[in-house]
Write a protein that holds these residues in place. Structure first.
Motif, short mmCIF file in Angstrom:
data_model
loop_
_atom_site.label_atom_id
_atom_site.label_comp_id
_atom_site.label_asym_id
_atom_site.label_seq_id
_atom_site.Cartn_x
_atom_site.Cartn_y
_atom_site.Cartn_z
N UNK A 25 0.82 -1.21 0.00
CA UNK A 25 0.00 0.00 0.00
C UNK A 25 0.86 1.26 0.00
N UNK A 26 1.91 1.27 0.81
CA UNK A 26 2.80 2.44 0.84
C UNK A 26 3.46 2.64 -0.51
N UNK A 32 7.47 5.42 -7.33
CA UNK A 32 8.71 6.07 -7.77
C UNK A 32 8.63 6.59 -9.20
N UNK A 33 7.60 6.19 -9.97
CA UNK A 33 7.48 6.66 -11.35
C UNK A 33 6.84 8.04 -11.42
N UNK A 34 6.38 8.57 -10.27
CA UNK A 34 5.82 9.90 -10.21
C UNK A 34 6.63 10.71 -9.21
N UNK A 35 6.41 12.02 -9.11
CA UNK A 35 7.10 12.77 -8.05
C UNK A 35 6.88 12.09 -6.70
N UNK A 36 7.94 11.91 -5.94
CA UNK A 36 7.84 11.14 -4.71
C UNK A 36 6.88 11.79 -3.72
N UNK A 37 6.18 10.96 -2.98
CA UNK A 37 5.18 11.42 -2.03
C UNK A 37 5.18 10.48 -0.84
N UNK A 38 5.23 11.04 0.37
CA UNK A 38 5.19 10.23 1.59
C UNK A 38 3.73 10.03 1.99
N UNK A 39 3.38 8.80 2.34
CA UNK A 39 2.03 8.51 2.82
C UNK A 39 1.87 9.00 4.26
N UNK A 120 0.92 24.38 -0.30
CA UNK A 120 2.07 23.92 -1.09
C UNK A 120 3.04 23.15 -0.20
N UNK A 121 3.35 21.93 -0.62
CA UNK A 121 4.30 21.09 0.12
C UNK A 121 5.71 21.43 -0.34
N UNK A 122 6.48 22.09 0.53
CA UNK A 122 7.82 22.53 0.14
C UNK A 122 8.91 21.54 0.52
N UNK A 123 8.56 20.53 1.34
CA UNK A 123 9.54 19.52 1.71
C UNK A 123 8.91 18.14 1.69
N UNK A 124 9.54 17.23 0.95
CA UNK A 124 9.16 15.81 0.96
C UNK A 124 10.44 15.01 1.12
N UNK A 125 10.61 14.42 2.31
CA UNK A 125 11.84 13.69 2.61
C UNK A 125 11.57 12.19 2.65
N UNK A 126 12.12 11.47 1.67
CA UNK A 126 11.97 10.02 1.64
C UNK A 126 12.74 9.37 2.77
N UNK A 127 13.92 9.90 3.07
CA UNK A 127 14.79 9.29 4.08
C UNK A 127 14.16 9.31 5.47
N UNK A 163 0.84 26.35 8.84
CA UNK A 163 2.02 25.52 8.61
C UNK A 163 1.68 24.09 8.98
N UNK A 164 2.15 23.13 8.18
CA UNK A 164 1.90 21.71 8.44
C UNK A 164 3.23 20.96 8.43
N UNK A 165 3.42 20.10 9.43
CA UNK A 165 4.57 19.19 9.45
C UNK A 165 4.06 17.80 9.83
N UNK A 166 4.45 16.79 9.06
CA UNK A 166 3.97 15.42 9.31
C UNK A 166 5.12 14.44 9.18
N UNK A 167 5.05 13.38 10.00
CA UNK A 167 6.06 12.33 9.94
C UNK A 167 5.41 10.97 10.16
N UNK A 168 5.82 10.00 9.35
CA UNK A 168 5.39 8.61 9.56
C UNK A 168 6.51 7.85 10.25
N UNK A 169 6.15 7.11 11.30
CA UNK A 169 7.11 6.33 12.07
C UNK A 169 6.92 4.85 11.71
#
Length: 276
Positions: A25-26, A32-39, A120-127, A163-169
């Motif tokens: 699902x994630x 990866x074939x589109x601009x990366x997006x964190x769930x 507007x999402x200005x930061x998307x961190x895969x790491x 302002x929005x900040x989100x993190x998946x653990x």
């Protein structure tokens, strides 16, 4: 002893299957074939303008209905909301929120206003599985239905940068912070009043599904007065592109209201890949 061995083996198999379903699902969301997006799990009461890291072509319809048990009268809420992403990472939204009252000594029933918003999402961190966004909501406030044709149709403006900040653990746990000032300016008045909204969220996404359980902590600070409503909630998928969210509101102090409830129906048309 053999039974214990089989039970442990079965439990490990179920856990591995759930982890596999979560990964599938994630991967579907973070293609990866589109601009990366964190769930990320999106709160149900104070929701986002669009998914963080939105991709061009995404769309969503929302219908909301709620009941607030005030000390003096009941208030019914309703909303119609459409959100879409015209380009990658930019979400836009149009919302029509209604307030409905049944008591004669309550405020008049009305369409609260026309709400227009951008995020507007200005930061998307895969790491780090983290996303951050800036947004703005502008509401043109309207008069009560009973006053139509008797005076000003629009009665004021509401300005709300946020302002929005989100993190998946890991795969299942999600945290999100949504905060900003809300400024009310009535027409014909030189003064305005400002409150600060601080909304923190925690959700657990059920293994291998889009379903989740969680809680919002909706906090407001105005003229030194602090209010908080705790909103336990759950989201359940009905079909591949339809979900329902159920929310309960529990105020920390009961100066003006007691319990509340809210139901959100979410319809998300299938998104056609636009490529990278």
């Amino acid at each position: 002893m053999i039974l214990i061995f089989h039970f442990i083996s079965f439990s490990a198999q179920v856990e591995n299957e759930n982890e596999y379903k979560d990964s599938i699902y994630i991967t579907e969301v973070e293609d990866s074939h589109e601009p990366f997006k964190v769930l990320h799990a999106e709160p149900l009461y104070i929701d986002l303008i669009r998914d963080l890291g939105a991709r061009k072509g995404e769309r969503e319809w929302n219908l909301g209905m709620g009941l607030i048990d005030n000390n003096k009268f009941d208030k019914y809420e309703a909303l119609v909301e459409y959100e879409w992403a015209p380009i990658n990472r930019l979400g836009l939204e149009v919302e029509l929120p209604f307030s409905i009252y049944s008591s004669a000594d309550s405020p008049g029933t009305k369409l609260n206003g026309l709400k227009l918003a951008a995020q507007y999402t200005f930061l998307v961190s895969e790491a780090s599985s983290t996303s951050m966004a800036l947004g703005y909501i502008h509401e043109f406030e309207m008069t009560e239905f009973k006053n139509y044709g008797k005076g000003k149709f629009f009665t004021g403006n509401v300005f709300n940068p946020f302002f929005v900040a989100a993190k998946r653990w890991g795969n299942n746990f999600h945290t999100l912070l949504y905060t900003g000032p809300v400024v009310h300016q009535s027409f014909g008045s030189s003064s305005s009043h400002t409150s600060w909204e601080i909304n923190s969220n925690f959700h657990y996404m059920i293994a291998g599904t889009r379903n989740f359980i969680g809680v919002e902590f909706n906090k407001s600070i105005h003229s030194g007065d602090f209010d908080m409503t705790i909103r336990p909630q759950m989201r359940v998928g009905i079909t591949d592109n339809t979900m329902v969210g159920i929310v309960t509101g529990i105020p920390l102090n009961r100066e003006d209201q007691r319990f509340s409830s809210f139901l959100r129906l979410i319809y998300e048309p299938k998104h056609k890949s636009t490529g990278s």
